[in-house]
Design a protein around this motif. Structure first.
Motif, short mmCIF file in Angstrom:
data_model
loop_
_atom_site.label_atom_id
_atom_site.label_comp_id
_atom_site.label_asym_id
_atom_site.label_seq_id
_atom_site.Cartn_x
_atom_site.Cartn_y
_atom_site.Cartn_z
N LEU A 77 21.68 -22.67 -25.81
CA LEU A 77 21.60 -24.11 -26.05
C LEU A 77 21.74 -24.88 -24.74
CD1 LEU A 77 23.77 -24.29 -29.28
CD2 LEU A 77 21.29 -24.60 -29.12
N ALA A 78 22.66 -24.42 -23.88
CA ALA A 78 22.84 -25.05 -22.57
C ALA A 78 21.59 -24.88 -21.71
CB ALA A 78 24.06 -24.45 -21.87
N PHE A 79 21.08 -23.66 -21.66
CA PHE A 79 19.92 -23.36 -20.83
C PHE A 79 18.70 -24.16 -21.29
CE2 PHE A 79 18.69 -20.37 -17.50
CZ PHE A 79 17.31 -20.48 -17.51
N GLY A 80 18.58 -24.33 -22.60
CA GLY A 80 17.47 -25.13 -23.14
C GLY A 80 17.51 -26.57 -22.65
N GLN A 81 18.70 -27.09 -22.37
CA GLN A 81 18.83 -28.46 -21.88
C GLN A 81 18.65 -28.59 -20.37
OE1 GLN A 81 18.76 -31.11 -23.72
NE2 GLN A 81 18.80 -29.86 -25.58
N VAL A 82 18.85 -27.52 -19.62
CA VAL A 82 18.67 -27.58 -18.16
C VAL A 82 17.34 -26.99 -17.70
CG1 VAL A 82 21.17 -27.52 -17.77
CG2 VAL A 82 19.85 -25.40 -17.59
N TYR A 83 16.62 -26.33 -18.61
CA TYR A 83 15.37 -25.65 -18.29
C TYR A 83 14.34 -26.62 -17.67
CZ TYR A 83 11.22 -22.70 -19.10
OH TYR A 83 10.08 -21.97 -18.94
N LYS A 84 13.95 -26.33 -16.45
CA LYS A 84 12.93 -27.09 -15.69
C LYS A 84 13.26 -28.58 -15.52
CE LYS A 84 9.01 -24.05 -16.49
NZ LYS A 84 7.60 -23.97 -16.86
N ARG A 85 14.54 -28.94 -15.56
CA ARG A 85 14.94 -30.34 -15.36
C ARG A 85 14.68 -30.77 -13.92
NH1 ARG A 85 17.08 -34.17 -19.22
NH2 ARG A 85 17.85 -32.91 -20.91
N GLN A 86 14.36 -32.04 -13.75
CA GLN A 86 14.24 -32.65 -12.43
C GLN A 86 15.06 -33.93 -12.45
OE1 GLN A 86 13.04 -31.29 -9.74
NE2 GLN A 86 12.41 -29.50 -10.91
N PRO A 87 16.10 -34.08 -11.65
CA PRO A 87 16.61 -33.06 -10.74
C PRO A 87 17.21 -31.89 -11.52
CG PRO A 87 18.13 -34.90 -10.81
CD PRO A 87 16.93 -35.30 -11.63
N ALA A 88 17.27 -30.76 -10.84
CA ALA A 88 17.81 -29.55 -11.46
C ALA A 88 19.29 -29.75 -11.79
CB ALA A 88 17.63 -28.36 -10.53
N VAL A 89 19.74 -29.08 -12.84
CA VAL A 89 21.14 -29.16 -13.27
C VAL A 89 21.70 -27.74 -13.30
CG1 VAL A 89 22.71 -29.82 -15.14
CG2 VAL A 89 20.68 -31.21 -14.66
N SER A 90 22.83 -27.56 -12.61
CA SER A 90 23.48 -26.25 -12.64
C SER A 90 24.44 -26.19 -13.83
CB SER A 90 24.24 -25.98 -11.34
OG SER A 90 25.31 -26.89 -11.20
N MET A 91 24.63 -24.99 -14.34
CA MET A 91 25.56 -24.79 -15.46
C MET A 91 26.42 -23.57 -15.16
SD MET A 91 22.87 -23.46 -18.33
CE MET A 91 23.43 -21.90 -19.00
N LEU A 92 27.67 -23.63 -15.58
CA LEU A 92 28.60 -22.54 -15.28
C LEU A 92 29.70 -22.51 -16.34
CD1 LEU A 92 29.43 -20.42 -13.09
CD2 LEU A 92 30.82 -22.24 -12.09
N VAL A 93 30.09 -21.31 -16.75
CA VAL A 93 31.24 -21.18 -17.63
C VAL A 93 32.49 -21.25 -16.76
CG1 VAL A 93 32.52 -19.65 -19.18
CG2 VAL A 93 30.04 -19.78 -19.35
#
Length: 162
Positions: A77-93
């Motif tokens: 679900l998280a990856f689906g929201q950051v996928y190919k975003r501009q600007p890019a968004v990093s995600m981390l547990v």
């Protein structure tokens, strides 16, 4: 909503493309035999089966494999929201907490229903330099519908180059 979410969904819900995706990005999940039970904008379910590879010495699913499935249900679900975003968004547990309720045998499905919260967390990260945090939950249930484990993940999101 991420305008590229539907493209990501096509990858995740296609069994062949999904296998390539996890082999490339999450190889341990590939070898553990994790698969997608369901995936949409609101929720994601990840299936894990008791097998020789996923077992512990007590004839149940090893806690690390359960953790992988739980994290993947939230992470998709998280990856689906950051996928190919501009600007890019990093995600981390940032943090993981778990409660193991019942012995995990057979087929377990870990479900996270925090899709809207992930969408908002990424939106918040894009609007401020400090980023955002989100506490998400994944609940694992066996074939009888009994809860076997519950995981809580604290995710952090930060826009790159803001």
């Amino acid at each position: 909503m991420n305008p590229h979410f539907s493209a990501f969904k096509r990858i995740i819900t296609n069994p062949v493309l999904f296998k390539f995706f996890i082999l490339q990005k999450l190889s341990a999940a590939f070898w553990a035999g994790l698969s997608i039970a369901h995936f949409d904008e609101e929720s994601c379910g990840v299936r894990v089966k008791y097998s020789w590879f996923s077992q512990n010495p007590f004839r149940s699913i090893y806690f690390a494999v359960e953790s992988m499935a739980a994290e993947m249900s939230c992470g998709m679900l998280a990856f689906g929201q950051v996928y190919k975003r501009q600007p890019a968004v990093s995600m981390l547990v940032e943090k993981v907490e778990a409660v193991f309720v019942k012995k995990a045998t057979g087929v377990i499905i870990f479900t996270c229903a925090d899709g809207a919260a992930f969408e908002q967390a990424v939106k918040d990260a894009l609007e401020n330099k400090e980023g955002s945090k989100l506490l998400s939950t994944s609940v694992g249930k066996n074939e009888a519908g009994q809860v076997v484990a519950e995981f809580h993940f604290t995710w952090t999101f930060k826009a790159k180059n803001l």
